[in-house]
Design a protein around this motif. Structure first.
Motif, short mmCIF file in Angstrom:
data_model
loop_
_atom_site.label_atom_id
_atom_site.label_comp_id
_atom_site.label_asym_id
_atom_site.label_seq_id
_atom_site.Cartn_x
_atom_site.Cartn_y
_atom_site.Cartn_z
N TYR A 177 0.84 -1.21 0.00
CA TYR A 177 0.00 0.00 0.00
C TYR A 177 0.87 1.25 0.00
O TYR A 177 0.58 2.24 -0.67
N ALA A 178 1.97 1.17 0.77
CA ALA A 178 2.85 2.34 0.86
C ALA A 178 3.45 2.69 -0.49
O ALA A 178 3.75 3.85 -0.76
N ASN A 179 3.63 1.70 -1.34
CA ASN A 179 4.22 1.97 -2.65
C ASN A 179 3.18 2.39 -3.68
O ASN A 179 3.44 2.39 -4.87
N GLY A 180 2.01 2.70 -3.23
CA GLY A 180 1.02 3.25 -4.14
C GLY A 180 0.18 2.22 -4.87
O GLY A 180 -0.53 2.56 -5.81
N HIS A 181 0.27 0.97 -4.45
CA HIS A 181 -0.54 -0.05 -5.12
C HIS A 181 -1.91 -0.13 -4.48
O HIS A 181 -2.10 0.21 -3.32
N ASP A 182 -2.84 -0.64 -5.28
CA ASP A 182 -4.20 -0.78 -4.81
C ASP A 182 -4.68 -2.14 -5.29
O ASP A 182 -4.74 -2.38 -6.50
N SER A 184 -7.46 -3.45 -5.67
CA SER A 184 -8.58 -3.43 -6.61
C SER A 184 -8.11 -3.13 -8.03
O SER A 184 -8.66 -3.64 -9.00
N VAL A 185 -7.06 -2.30 -8.13
CA VAL A 185 -6.52 -2.02 -9.46
C VAL A 185 -5.92 -3.28 -10.05
O VAL A 185 -6.15 -3.63 -11.22
N ARG A 188 -8.58 -5.56 -11.25
CA ARG A 188 -9.20 -5.11 -12.48
C ARG A 188 -8.31 -5.44 -13.69
O ARG A 188 -8.78 -5.84 -14.74
N GLN A 214 -2.46 1.46 9.36
CA GLN A 214 -1.45 1.37 8.29
C GLN A 214 -1.09 -0.07 7.97
O GLN A 214 -0.44 -0.33 6.96
N GLU A 238 4.03 -8.10 -11.39
CA GLU A 238 5.46 -7.84 -11.45
C GLU A 238 5.91 -6.77 -10.45
O GLU A 238 6.91 -6.90 -9.77
N PHE A 239 5.12 -5.71 -10.38
CA PHE A 239 5.56 -4.60 -9.53
C PHE A 239 5.18 -4.72 -8.07
O PHE A 239 5.50 -3.85 -7.27
N ASP A 241 5.94 -7.61 -6.63
CA ASP A 241 6.79 -8.70 -6.19
C ASP A 241 7.57 -8.26 -4.95
O ASP A 241 8.17 -7.19 -4.93
N ARG B 69 9.41 7.44 -0.73
CA ARG B 69 8.99 6.32 0.12
C ARG B 69 9.61 6.42 1.51
O ARG B 69 8.95 6.11 2.51
N SER B 75 2.72 8.42 1.48
CA SER B 75 2.62 6.97 1.31
C SER B 75 1.36 6.66 0.53
O SER B 75 0.41 7.45 0.51
N ALA B 76 1.38 5.55 -0.13
CA ALA B 76 0.28 5.11 -0.98
C ALA B 76 0.13 5.98 -2.23
O ALA B 76 -0.85 5.89 -2.94
N LEU B 77 1.13 6.81 -2.48
CA LEU B 77 1.09 7.61 -3.72
C LEU B 77 1.59 6.74 -4.89
O LEU B 77 2.72 6.26 -4.84
N PRO B 78 0.78 6.55 -5.90
CA PRO B 78 1.28 5.76 -7.02
C PRO B 78 2.35 6.55 -7.79
O PRO B 78 2.12 7.71 -8.13
N ILE B 79 3.49 5.90 -8.03
CA ILE B 79 4.54 6.54 -8.81
C ILE B 79 4.81 5.67 -10.03
O ILE B 79 5.19 4.51 -9.91
N ARG B 95 11.40 -1.13 -8.85
CA ARG B 95 10.44 -1.80 -7.98
C ARG B 95 10.96 -1.78 -6.55
O ARG B 95 10.23 -1.49 -5.61
N GLY B 98 10.49 1.37 -4.94
CA GLY B 98 9.11 1.64 -4.55
C GLY B 98 8.21 2.16 -5.66
O GLY B 98 7.18 2.77 -5.40
N THR B 100 5.45 2.10 -8.61
CA THR B 100 4.18 1.39 -8.70
C THR B 100 3.99 0.74 -10.07
O THR B 100 3.36 -0.30 -10.18
N ARG B 118 -6.23 4.08 -14.27
CA ARG B 118 -6.23 2.78 -13.61
C ARG B 118 -5.55 2.81 -12.27
O ARG B 118 -6.12 2.38 -11.28
#
Lengths: 691, 122
Positions: A177-182, A184-185, A188, A214, A238-239, A241, B69, B75-79, B95, B98, B100, B118
């Protein structure tokens, strides 16, 4: 897109800067090459320049450019990684590649088809260096630059093979989550591959009071039915991992209504390195404090303005200066006392107008560096053709000169550099015999000197062969067979139209363009060119140019009832001669003794045909002027009115070139005054100026 | 809702191309010229997504991502990395730092915008 042509213009403009940075970097590496070392920072900067050009070119689908930049970049990368060692031959190749890149850019900008031959040769040379890439560089694979139109890590091209059902256990860590992943994305995107069913496992979720917001508390079990091959699933993840626990296993058949429980032994685990055949990692230069400091000079904020607008501003400011002069004149004519408020206000106005003018002029001023860089290339090409080893050293690249001056200096300077390579620098054998290093050196320098710009082209060649020059000039009927000429006068013969010392018409200088063309080009800029040469040691061509083409500081004088302007920069002193100091020579010429030296007198009134030569100087002023060769003469003027800044108005468009007159100006009272060209005035005395 | 994008690239051309494409797509666009500039711009900004180049002077894309990061303020910011590179080792580095996602230049506007929508789940 409406703005695409704007962006295209930006691209080419940026590329000019990048090519400049590229050449800078290569020159810098040149300097350290002897140690077999290249500063990693510098190599990186060179690499980045080519890389950025490639990136931009790709956006505009300039394929020839991309292709060439790619090969150049690959070889630079090999240098950066230490796979190849820098030496003089490599640097020469890089210089040539940079030149070619700049040609390709120019061709792309002008919509011209670039010459494919030069590129092919360079590409094979570049590819040969990196060895591994040789196959890639073969003609057939022109399309393969290692880019895919777009690959987003979770977006995949559909593939025909594979059909199956997978169960995916997905358990994110908080870092995901901290790396901006979601999640749900990801789901999808996974949905793009086929049909996805997701089941949430929230068994680890604590009571609200104990919840660390957190932390990651949720896990999923996904079932995917897809026709895509399994590696497509890997690519989706991949991202993430390393940021999640991921288990992917193939199911033998379509899932039943309820997903199966996870197997204790997962069948497939995602590999951390999806492409093991990847090239070796590229070492990066250390990013220590020092290097960061050195490069941390953030670019200065700039605004790009059309040149037309600047020129319009300069014109208006020119009018402002004239207007201010007129106003001063009116105030003076009206007899307003010096200590009045009007006068002092006008003085402020005057200094403000001047400040505005200088600031506006500064907008047009540019560093001469790009021009010098072009000359490096000219010198390289010229020495290639002449088969000589020549090194061009540049000094004072930061010197700022008016943009127009820089533009119009390119041709004469090109010719002078070619000339220096062709005629100045001796062949290697001759240099060896003379005890000089085989590699000749041409120094191109620029500096500000007393309100003018001085540009010098100095070679360490054999110097001007004066007996030969004189012989040729006599042979061509340019001078009398028995003419007695000083060394300086012989040197000036080079500037005569129709003079060429080369007995064979060479590839370089003998193109029918002589030094006379150089001279007139420089003169058209309000400049002067002179020569000094020492046999066996070399020749220096000096060009002196005004800082701006728009204004000059002048002395307003009266000559036989005509108001004229003498540029301040040329004036050494003014004096009222004592009768005993003036001497008359037999030919009607006159000289004046100034501190023991004889200085020729020129009566401007007579020279311009306003009156017969005067013999009585008691009521007149002598204005001692000097040219670039420090030759002096005394101009006779009837009175000095004022010293002021005048706006230069060219006359060449209307009247052609008038010997002795540089330009015209409009004075405060609206009258037109001619600006005298003191250099020609001095030159006329020597008998070698323009006729 | 208007999405805010911070785009970082040392190439003026790429910056303008990105700006044009993103404005057309209705994003609010902020630009930075390298990693350091990106970090500074990020200070007063809460973008929905960041696009960054890798190879830049002063601070490269890896350094930028790592710094963001490490700071933890976003945090949680998609890059998203946008680069001409596609080498696996570089992807792996991104990766680890950090990142995305990874998009290879030259980019297709439509696909870029859809990718942005997306990752921001918009």
């Amino acid at each position: 897109m409406d703005h695409s042509s704007d962006i295209r213009a930006t691209f080419f403009q940026e590329c000019e800067e990048l090519v400049e940075a590229l050449n800078d970097g290569l020159n810098e590496i040149d300097e350290t090459i002897e140690d077999g070392l290249a500063e990693p920072e510098t190599v990186n900067a060179v690499f980045r320049a080519v890389h950025s050009i490639k990136g931009g070119a790709g956006a505009f689908k300039l394929e020839t450019l991309v292709r060439f930049a790619h090969h150049f970049e690959t070889t630079l990368d090999a240098l950066r990684a230490g796979r190849i060692q820098p030496d003089a031959a490599l640097l020469l190749l890089f210089h040539r590649a940079a030149d070619h890149l700049s040609d390709l850019l120019a061709a792309a900008r002008d919509g011209v088809d670039p010459d494919p031959e030069g590129g092919a040769e360079l590409i094979s040379l570049l590819a040969a260096l990196t060895g591994a890439d040789e196959e890639e560089s073969s003609e057939g694979e022109a399309e393969d630059f290692g880019f895919v139109p777009l690959t987003l890590s979770f977006e995949s091209e559909p593939a025909a093979t594979g059909s199956g059902c997978y169960e995916i256990l997905f358990s994110p860590t908080r870092a995901l989550y901290a790396n901006g992943h979601d999640p749900s994305v990801l789901f999808r995107v996974l949905g793009d591959l086929g049909q996805v069913k997701a089941r949430l496992d929230r068994s680890r979720l604590p009571a609200f009071a104990a919840l660390d917001w957190q932390e990651s508390w949720l896990d999923w079990t996904l079932t995917l039915t897809t026709d895509e091959p399994e590696h497509q699933i890997d690519e989706v993840f991949e991202f993430v991992d390393g940021l999640c626990t991921l288990e992917i296993r193939a199911l033998d058949e379509a899932p039943p209504g309820l997903p199966l429980l996870p197997d204790p032994e997962p069948a497939v685990t995602v590999d951390a390195e999806p492409r093991p055949q990847a090239p070796p990692p590229k070492p990066r230069p250390p990013e220590g404090e020092d290097s960061a400091e050195k490069k941390a000079a953030a670019p200065r904020a700039t605004v790009r303005v059309e040149l037309d607008r600047v020129d319009r501003l300069i014109n208006v400011v020119g009018e402002l200066v004239i207007n201010q002069a007129m106003l001063s004149q009116c105030v003076q004519d009206a007899g307003i006392p010096t200590r009045s408020a009007v006068r002092s206000g006008l003085d402020d106005f005057k200094s403000l107008a001047r400040e505005i003018q200088e600031s506006v002029m500064a907008i047009r001023a540019q560093a001469i560096k790009p021009l010098f860089q072009r000359m490096s290339r000219i010198a390289r090409e010229a020495s290639d053709i002449a088969g000589k080893q020549v090194r061009l050293v540049t000094e004072g690249e930061a010197t700022e000169v008016d943009k127009t001056v820089i533009e119009r200096l390119a041709d004469p300077l090109t010719h002078m550099i070619r000339n220096a390579v062709d005629h100045g620098i001796e062949p290697a054998e001759a240099r060896r015999a003379a005890g000089k290093p085989e590699t000749g050196c041409i120094t191109l320098s620029a500096a500000h000197r007393s309100g003018r710009v001085l540009i010098e082209v100095a070679d360490d060649g054999g110097g001007i062969n004066r007996p030969k020059v004189k012989q040729i000039a006599a042979g061509k009927g340019l001078i009398a067979q028995d003419a007695e000429l000083s060394d300086a006068e012989i040197d000036m013969l080079l500037f005569l139209p129709g003079f060429s010392t080369s007995t064979v018409v060479s590839d370089l200088s003998g193109r029918g363009v002589g030094m006379d063309v150089v001279k007139s080009a420089i003169q058209a800029l309000g400049g002067r060119v002179s020569i000094s040469s020492t046999p066996g040691q070399g020749t220096v061509f000096s060009i002196s140019l005004p800082l701006t083409l728009a204004v000059l500081d002048g002395m307003v004088v009266d000559v036989a009832g005509q108001t004229m302007v003498v540029p301040i920069t040329a004036i050494v002193e003014t004096l009222r001669p004592q009768p005993q100091d003036v001497h008359f020579l037999g030919s009607g010429a006159q000289v004046v003794t100034i501190r023991g030296a004889f200085v020729p007198i020129i009566d401007l009134g007579a020279a311009f045909g306003h009156r017969p030569p005067v013999r009585d100087f008691s009521q007149r002023v002598l204005m001692l002027v000097e040219n670039e060769q420090q030759r002096q003469c005394a101009l006779v003027v009837d009175a000095i009115f004022d010293q002021r800044q005048v706006v230069i108005k060219g006359m060449e468009n209307g009247y052609g070139r008038i010997p002795g007159i540089a330009a015209a100006t409009i004075l405060g009272d609206g009258r037109i005054a001619l600006i005298i060209d003191p250099d020609e005035a001095v030159g006329n005395v020597s008998g070698l100026g323009d006729p | 809702m208007t999405l805010t994008v911070l785009a970082i690239d040392d190439s003026r051309t790429i910056r303008e191309l990105l700006k044009e494409a993103l404005l057309q797509a209705g994003f609010e666009v902020h630009l930075a010229i390298d990693g350091l500039d990106g970090l500074e711009k990020l200070e007063g900004l809460a973008p929905d997504v960041v696009i960054t180049d890798i190879n830049m002077p002063r601070m490269d894309g890896f350094g930028f991502i790592k710094a963001v990061r490490d700071k933890g303020t976003h945090s949680a910011l998609p890059i998203i990395v946008l680069t001409t590179e596609s080498a696996a080792d570089l992807k792996a580095r991104a990766r680890e730092a950090g990142a995305t996602a990874w998009i290879v230049k030259p980019f297709d506007e439509v696909k870029l915008v859809s990718a942005l929508r997306r990752v921001t789940a918009a």
